[in-house]
Design a protein around this motif. Sequence first.
Motif, PDB file in Angstrom:
ATOM      1  N   CYS A  21      45.531  86.246  75.101  1.00 29.74           N
ATOM      2  CA  CYS A  21      46.598  86.716  75.977  1.00 29.74           C
ATOM      3  C   CYS A  21      46.563  85.891  77.258  1.00 29.74           C
ATOM      4  O   CYS A  21      45.494  85.676  77.824  1.00 29.74           O
ATOM      5  CB  CYS A  21      46.381  88.192  76.267  1.00 29.74           C
ATOM      6  N   HIS A  22      47.724  85.416  77.710  1.00 25.66           N
ATOM      7  CA  HIS A  22      47.818  84.638  78.940  1.00 25.66           C
ATOM      8  C   HIS A  22      48.715  85.372  79.932  1.00 25.66           C
ATOM      9  O   HIS A  22      49.913  85.117  80.012  1.00 25.66           O
ATOM     10  CB  HIS A  22      48.375  83.234  78.655  1.00 25.66           C
ATOM     11  N   PRO A  23      48.160  86.288  80.736  1.00 25.99           N
ATOM     12  CA  PRO A  23      48.994  87.075  81.655  1.00 25.99           C
ATOM     13  C   PRO A  23      49.425  86.304  82.890  1.00 25.99           C
ATOM     14  O   PRO A  23      50.233  86.801  83.665  1.00 25.99           O
ATOM     15  CB  PRO A  23      48.077  88.238  82.036  1.00 25.99           C
ATOM     16  N   ASP A  24      48.914  85.100  83.106  1.00 29.65           N
ATOM     17  CA  ASP A  24      49.260  84.343  84.305  1.00 29.65           C
ATOM     18  C   ASP A  24      50.652  83.734  84.225  1.00 29.65           C
ATOM     19  O   ASP A  24      51.204  83.322  85.239  1.00 29.65           O
ATOM     20  CB  ASP A  24      48.239  83.232  84.544  1.00 29.65           C
ATOM     21  N   GLU A  25      51.194  83.653  83.046  1.00 30.36           N
ATOM     22  CA  GLU A  25      52.524  83.079  82.867  1.00 30.36           C
ATOM     23  C   GLU A  25      53.578  84.043  83.430  1.00 30.36           C
ATOM     24  O   GLU A  25      53.324  85.226  83.592  1.00 30.36           O
ATOM     25  CB  GLU A  25      52.792  82.844  81.379  1.00 30.36           C
ATOM     26  N   PRO A  26      54.799  83.561  83.731  1.00 36.53           N
ATOM     27  CA  PRO A  26      55.854  84.466  84.220  1.00 36.53           C
ATOM     28  C   PRO A  26      56.114  85.623  83.244  1.00 36.53           C
ATOM     29  O   PRO A  26      56.257  86.762  83.657  1.00 36.53           O
ATOM     30  CB  PRO A  26      57.079  83.566  84.330  1.00 36.53           C
ATOM     31  N   ASN A  27      56.185  85.326  81.981  1.00 34.20           N
ATOM     32  CA  ASN A  27      56.226  86.356  80.939  1.00 34.20           C
ATOM     33  C   ASN A  27      54.916  86.234  80.181  1.00 34.20           C
ATOM     34  O   ASN A  27      54.438  85.141  79.944  1.00 34.20           O
ATOM     35  CB  ASN A  27      57.395  86.140  79.976  1.00 34.20           C
ATOM     36  N   TYR A  28      54.365  87.369  79.811  1.00 33.96           N
ATOM     37  CA  TYR A  28      53.103  87.329  79.083  1.00 33.96           C
ATOM     38  C   TYR A  28      53.265  86.484  77.826  1.00 33.96           C
ATOM     39  O   TYR A  28      54.243  86.625  77.093  1.00 33.96           O
ATOM     40  CB  TYR A  28      52.675  88.737  78.690  1.00 33.96           C
ATOM     41  N   VAL A  29      52.301  85.609  77.574  1.00 35.25           N
ATOM     42  CA  VAL A  29      52.313  84.762  76.387  1.00 35.25           C
ATOM     43  C   VAL A  29      51.098  85.141  75.551  1.00 35.25           C
ATOM     44  O   VAL A  29      49.995  85.281  76.063  1.00 35.25           O
ATOM     45  CB  VAL A  29      52.282  83.269  76.772  1.00 35.25           C
ATOM     46  N   TYR A  30      51.317  85.319  74.264  1.00 37.94           N
ATOM     47  CA  TYR A  30      50.250  85.727  73.360  1.00 37.94           C
ATOM     48  C   TYR A  30      50.105  84.696  72.247  1.00 37.94           C
ATOM     49  O   TYR A  30      51.090  84.106  71.809  1.00 37.94           O
ATOM     50  CB  TYR A  30      50.577  87.085  72.722  1.00 37.94           C
ATOM     51  N   LEU A  31      48.881  84.512  71.796  1.00 33.31           N
ATOM     52  CA  LEU A  31      48.619  83.736  70.592  1.00 33.31           C
ATOM     53  C   LEU A  31      48.343  84.745  69.489  1.00 33.31           C
ATOM     54  O   LEU A  31      47.448  85.587  69.616  1.00 33.31           O
ATOM     55  CB  LEU A  31      47.436  82.800  70.775  1.00 33.31           C
ATOM     56  N   ILE A  32      49.109  84.675  68.414  1.00 34.44           N
ATOM     57  CA  ILE A  32      49.043  85.659  67.346  1.00 34.44           C
ATOM     58  C   ILE A  32      48.717  84.956  66.039  1.00 34.44           C
ATOM     59  O   ILE A  32      49.387  83.984  65.668  1.00 34.44           O
ATOM     60  CB  ILE A  32      50.376  86.410  67.229  1.00 34.44           C
ATOM     61  N   TYR A  33      47.706  85.444  65.351  1.00 35.55           N
ATOM     62  CA  TYR A  33      47.309  84.892  64.059  1.00 35.55           C
ATOM     63  C   TYR A  33      47.941  85.730  62.957  1.00 35.55           C
ATOM     64  O   TYR A  33      47.745  86.937  62.896  1.00 35.55           O
ATOM     65  CB  TYR A  33      45.794  84.897  63.908  1.00 35.55           C
ATOM     66  N   VAL A  34      48.724  85.086  62.094  1.00 34.85           N
ATOM     67  CA  VAL A  34      49.346  85.744  60.951  1.00 34.85           C
ATOM     68  C   VAL A  34      48.552  85.342  59.714  1.00 34.85           C
ATOM     69  O   VAL A  34      48.550  84.178  59.319  1.00 34.85           O
ATOM     70  CB  VAL A  34      50.836  85.359  60.814  1.00 34.85           C
ATOM     71  N   TYR A  35      47.873  86.319  59.126  1.00 38.83           N
ATOM     72  CA  TYR A  35      46.960  86.063  58.013  1.00 38.83           C
ATOM     73  C   TYR A  35      47.702  85.542  56.784  1.00 38.83           C
ATOM     74  O   TYR A  35      47.216  84.657  56.093  1.00 38.83           O
ATOM     75  CB  TYR A  35      46.192  87.344  57.668  1.00 38.83           C
ATOM     76  N   VAL A  36      48.884  86.072  56.511  1.00 35.77           N
ATOM     77  CA  VAL A  36      49.643  85.687  55.314  1.00 35.77           C
ATOM     78  C   VAL A  36      49.980  84.198  55.344  1.00 35.77           C
ATOM     79  O   VAL A  36      49.902  83.518  54.330  1.00 35.77           O
ATOM     80  CB  VAL A  36      50.928  86.530  55.201  1.00 35.77           C
ATOM     81  N   LEU A  37      50.336  83.691  56.514  1.00 39.87           N
ATOM     82  CA  LEU A  37      50.697  82.280  56.644  1.00 39.87           C
ATOM     83  C   LEU A  37      49.507  81.413  57.014  1.00 39.87           C
ATOM     84  O   LEU A  37      49.557  80.189  56.879  1.00 39.87           O
ATOM     85  CB  LEU A  37      51.793  82.123  57.700  1.00 39.87           C
ATOM     86  N   GLY A  38      48.433  82.022  57.526  1.00 39.20           N
ATOM     87  CA  GLY A  38      47.251  81.268  57.915  1.00 39.20           C
ATOM     88  C   GLY A  38      47.470  80.390  59.138  1.00 39.20           C
ATOM     89  O   GLY A  38      46.836  79.353  59.282  1.00 39.20           O
ATOM     90  N   LYS A  39      48.356  80.800  60.050  1.00 37.02           N
ATOM     91  CA  LYS A  39      48.683  79.998  61.229  1.00 37.02           C
ATOM     92  C   LYS A  39      48.638  80.867  62.486  1.00 37.02           C
ATOM     93  O   LYS A  39      48.739  82.081  62.419  1.00 37.02           O
ATOM     94  CB  LYS A  39      50.080  79.399  61.109  1.00 37.02           C
ATOM     95  N   VAL A  40      48.545  80.191  63.620  1.00 34.96           N
ATOM     96  CA  VAL A  40      48.617  80.854  64.923  1.00 34.96           C
ATOM     97  C   VAL A  40      49.975  80.547  65.533  1.00 34.96           C
ATOM     98  O   VAL A  40      50.435  79.403  65.527  1.00 34.96           O
ATOM     99  CB  VAL A  40      47.485  80.365  65.848  1.00 34.96           C
ATOM    100  N   PHE A  41      50.634  81.580  66.067  1.00 38.54           N
ATOM    101  CA  PHE A  41      51.964  81.443  66.645  1.00 38.54           C
ATOM    102  C   PHE A  41      51.952  81.853  68.104  1.00 38.54           C
ATOM    103  O   PHE A  41      51.105  82.641  68.534  1.00 38.54           O
ATOM    104  CB  PHE A  41      52.963  82.323  65.893  1.00 38.54           C
ATOM    105  N   ILE A  42      52.896  81.325  68.874  1.00 43.32           N
ATOM    106  CA  ILE A  42      53.088  81.724  70.261  1.00 43.32           C
ATOM    107  C   ILE A  42      54.105  82.851  70.260  1.00 43.32           C
ATOM    108  O   ILE A  42      55.167  82.753  69.632  1.00 43.32           O
ATOM    109  CB  ILE A  42      53.617  80.543  71.101  1.00 43.32           C
TER     110      ILE A  42
END
Length: 87
Positions: A21-42
């Motif tokens: 989680c990056h709360p310092d950004e103007p809008n909170y930005v999260y890195l989310i791992y989706v197991y089905v796709l095996g990738k990390v998304f913003i």
Amino acid sequence: MTIMNDSHGEKRLYIGIVVDCHPDEPNYVYLIYVYVLGKVFIGHTCRKIRESSIRVVDNDIVLIELRRYDQTKGRIVERLDNSSSDK
């Protein structure tokens, strides 16, 4: 993966886990791992979650809707119940 249809077309919804989680950004930005796709998304939270003051923190299980044209970014539409993972 869940596919929902609405007036704008179909939405692709995935269950993921918040990695960072990056709360310092103007809008909170999260890195989310989706197991089905095996990738990390913003991801960022949708308006409903922001206005309801629902907090999303690390290791939360969320429902993310990926963009149609840019599959690397998405929006968190729901924070799922984590009570089973806490025990």
